[in-house]
Scaffold this motif. Sequence first.
Motif, PDB file in Angstrom:
ATOM      1  N   LEU A 244      -9.275   2.157   4.263  1.00  0.00           N
ATOM      2  CA  LEU A 244      -9.123   3.111   3.165  1.00  0.00           C
ATOM      3  C   LEU A 244      -7.647   3.429   2.947  1.00  0.00           C
ATOM      4  O   LEU A 244      -6.923   3.729   3.895  1.00  0.00           O
ATOM      5  N   PRO A 245      -7.167   3.369   1.692  1.00  0.00           N
ATOM      6  CA  PRO A 245      -5.763   3.705   1.422  1.00  0.00           C
ATOM      7  C   PRO A 245      -5.450   5.155   1.776  1.00  0.00           C
ATOM      8  O   PRO A 245      -6.328   6.024   1.766  1.00  0.00           O
TER       9      PRO A 245
ATOM     10  N   ILE B  30       5.204  -3.816  -6.263  1.00  0.00           N
ATOM     11  CA  ILE B  30       4.186  -2.965  -6.897  1.00  0.00           C
ATOM     12  C   ILE B  30       3.495  -2.156  -5.810  1.00  0.00           C
ATOM     13  O   ILE B  30       3.057  -2.695  -4.792  1.00  0.00           O
ATOM     14  N   TYR B  31       3.377  -0.840  -6.053  1.00  0.00           N
ATOM     15  CA  TYR B  31       2.669   0.049  -5.140  1.00  0.00           C
ATOM     16  C   TYR B  31       1.437   0.578  -5.864  1.00  0.00           C
ATOM     17  O   TYR B  31       1.545   1.477  -6.709  1.00  0.00           O
ATOM     18  N   PRO B  32       0.241   0.039  -5.596  1.00  0.00           N
ATOM     19  CA  PRO B  32      -0.969   0.495  -6.290  1.00  0.00           C
ATOM     20  C   PRO B  32      -1.398   1.889  -5.832  1.00  0.00           C
ATOM     21  O   PRO B  32      -1.529   2.145  -4.636  1.00  0.00           O
TER      22      PRO B  32
ATOM     23  N   SER C  48      -6.695  20.027  -4.976  1.00  0.00           N
ATOM     24  CA  SER C  48      -6.774  19.430  -6.310  1.00  0.00           C
ATOM     25  C   SER C  48      -5.590  18.520  -6.635  1.00  0.00           C
ATOM     26  O   SER C  48      -5.448  18.087  -7.770  1.00  0.00           O
ATOM     27  N   GLU C  49      -4.748  18.258  -5.642  1.00  0.00           N
ATOM     28  CA  GLU C  49      -3.599  17.392  -5.878  1.00  0.00           C
ATOM     29  C   GLU C  49      -3.434  16.392  -4.735  1.00  0.00           C
ATOM     30  O   GLU C  49      -3.827  16.667  -3.594  1.00  0.00           O
ATOM     31  N   THR C  50      -2.852  15.250  -5.064  1.00  0.00           N
ATOM     32  CA  THR C  50      -2.477  14.243  -4.082  1.00  0.00           C
ATOM     33  C   THR C  50      -0.957  14.152  -4.058  1.00  0.00           C
ATOM     34  O   THR C  50      -0.337  13.974  -5.111  1.00  0.00           O
ATOM     35  N   ASN C  51      -0.380  14.283  -2.880  1.00  0.00           N
ATOM     36  CA  ASN C  51       1.068  14.135  -2.717  1.00  0.00           C
ATOM     37  C   ASN C  51       1.313  12.803  -2.024  1.00  0.00           C
ATOM     38  O   ASN C  51       1.159  12.691  -0.804  1.00  0.00           O
ATOM     39  N   ALA C  52       1.672  11.784  -2.804  1.00  0.00           N
ATOM     40  CA  ALA C  52       1.781  10.426  -2.284  1.00  0.00           C
ATOM     41  C   ALA C  52       3.236   9.984  -2.189  1.00  0.00           C
ATOM     42  O   ALA C  52       4.067  10.329  -3.035  1.00  0.00           O
ATOM     43  N   VAL C  53       3.521   9.189  -1.158  1.00  0.00           N
ATOM     44  CA  VAL C  53       4.847   8.614  -0.957  1.00  0.00           C
ATOM     45  C   VAL C  53       4.701   7.104  -0.875  1.00  0.00           C
ATOM     46  O   VAL C  53       3.878   6.589  -0.098  1.00  0.00           O
ATOM     47  N   THR C  54       5.468   6.387  -1.670  1.00  0.00           N
ATOM     48  CA  THR C  54       5.434   4.924  -1.634  1.00  0.00           C
ATOM     49  C   THR C  54       6.336   4.421  -0.493  1.00  0.00           C
ATOM     50  O   THR C  54       7.162   5.172   0.035  1.00  0.00           O
ATOM     51  N   PRO C  55       6.208   3.152  -0.135  1.00  0.00           N
ATOM     52  CA  PRO C  55       7.195   2.577   0.782  1.00  0.00           C
ATOM     53  C   PRO C  55       8.590   2.606   0.156  1.00  0.00           C
ATOM     54  O   PRO C  55       8.736   2.736  -1.061  1.00  0.00           O
ATOM     55  N   VAL C  56       9.602   2.484   0.981  1.00  0.00           N
ATOM     56  CA  VAL C  56      10.977   2.471   0.492  1.00  0.00           C
ATOM     57  C   VAL C  56      11.246   1.158  -0.242  1.00  0.00           C
ATOM     58  O   VAL C  56      10.916   0.075   0.246  1.00  0.00           O
TER      59      VAL C  56
ATOM     60  N   ASP D 241       0.822  -1.207   0.000  1.00  0.00           N
ATOM     61  CA  ASP D 241       0.000   0.000   0.000  1.00  0.00           C
ATOM     62  C   ASP D 241       0.858   1.260   0.000  1.00  0.00           C
ATOM     63  O   ASP D 241       1.996   1.263   0.482  1.00  0.00           O
ATOM     64  N   ILE D 242       0.293   2.350  -0.549  1.00  0.00           N
ATOM     65  CA  ILE D 242       0.943   3.654  -0.481  1.00  0.00           C
ATOM     66  C   ILE D 242       1.219   3.989   0.988  1.00  0.00           C
ATOM     67  O   ILE D 242       0.367   3.815   1.856  1.00  0.00           O
ATOM     68  N   GLU D 243       2.425   4.480   1.244  1.00  0.00           N
ATOM     69  CA  GLU D 243       2.850   4.717   2.628  1.00  0.00           C
ATOM     70  C   GLU D 243       2.108   5.895   3.252  1.00  0.00           C
ATOM     71  O   GLU D 243       1.612   5.820   4.387  1.00  0.00           O
ATOM     72  N   SER D 244       2.041   7.004   2.523  1.00  0.00           N
ATOM     73  CA  SER D 244       1.397   8.196   3.069  1.00  0.00           C
ATOM     74  C   SER D 244       0.965   9.109   1.931  1.00  0.00           C
ATOM     75  O   SER D 244       1.459   8.989   0.803  1.00  0.00           O
TER      76      SER D 244
END
Length: 360
Positions: free
Chosen positions: A247-248, A234-236, A217-225, A22-25
């Motif tokens: 909820l993600p 894979i980070y969906p 209007s934007e999403t600032n997403a960080v994946t796991p390392v 999952d997306i980290e944050s």
Amino acid sequence: MKDSGRDLTIEAVDTTGVAQYDIESATRGGTHRLMVSDNPETLSESTFPVRQGTLWHDVVRSSGSTITHRVFGWHYNVLTTPVKVGITVENRANHGALRIEEVTREYRIGGDEVNWITDIGASISRAILAHTTDDRTPNAALIKQQQSGLIEEFIIPPGKLLGFTYDFTVKSTDSGEMLYTVRTAASRDTAYDLTLIKSAPLPPAPQAHPRGNWTFSETNAVTPVYTVGTARAIYPTAAKVKKDGSLPADQLFTAAASELPELSLDNRAQFGVIYNVTVPVYNPGSQKKTVQISLNPRGGSYGGAVRMNDTVYGVPLMRTNKQKAPVYVASVPPGNSKYTFSLMIAGASSTPLGILLETL
């Protein structure tokens, strides 16, 4: 910002057995107030049973003097007659006037003769990321108190889809509180004045399409390392739920978060949204290693645009999770690194979109 004029390449990939994380944050971003008008998407006798009506609206009350808007629209006319659709602004305050400024837009109208993802949705997404949308002088640049004005309107022939995204700024001419309504208004009578439509929005249609208004209007997403040398991952992004059913972190554009939660529907795929991705990578070794970062559809057909290092590329139509579109082939130095890019989904695309990491 520049448009490369090119698409990313598509390569075959076997993702069988690749672990998904999952997306980290994720946090809210952007300066636009987003309005998504995508339900009712299909205008039919059952979903649009009136002569004139409001497809969706955004009710704005603010003590500020300037608000920047983005309006995403996606409506398909399956009636036997044309439908006129436009964006109107009603100044409901009893003082001052509103100025509509800095209007830019990108739109496409097409039917079965075009591919909606590539020819309509992706073209719009690409123009927004590259800042190549067209300047537009609104039909009414000054809207006095208790009056309505039109930004622009279109005729949708039978069997055609209208997709658009508008950016514009609303400014007050005095210091009083702003009170106004932005509408996507529609009429079966193509000679009808859309600014006369002040009705409540039509009920949501039983279609899996979003609508709502968000102050961002934007999403600032960080994946796991991702650790160099380990198995592919894979980070969906924009997944419906996490593996544990919650909820993600990147599902920010929910009906509950909308300014009109009781009438809104989740914008799960994040249409009209710029999705900013940060991928942290850790190289535990003492030598540079090559890591590929690719886009990999996880929910069906996907297309759109991607911006990296101030250059925009098209994301070509991918129909299955057996395809990938590399974004970076990075030479990763020892220690911690970060790779960033921005995505915009094309209308009619499906999510989630996977971010695929692999050491080459």
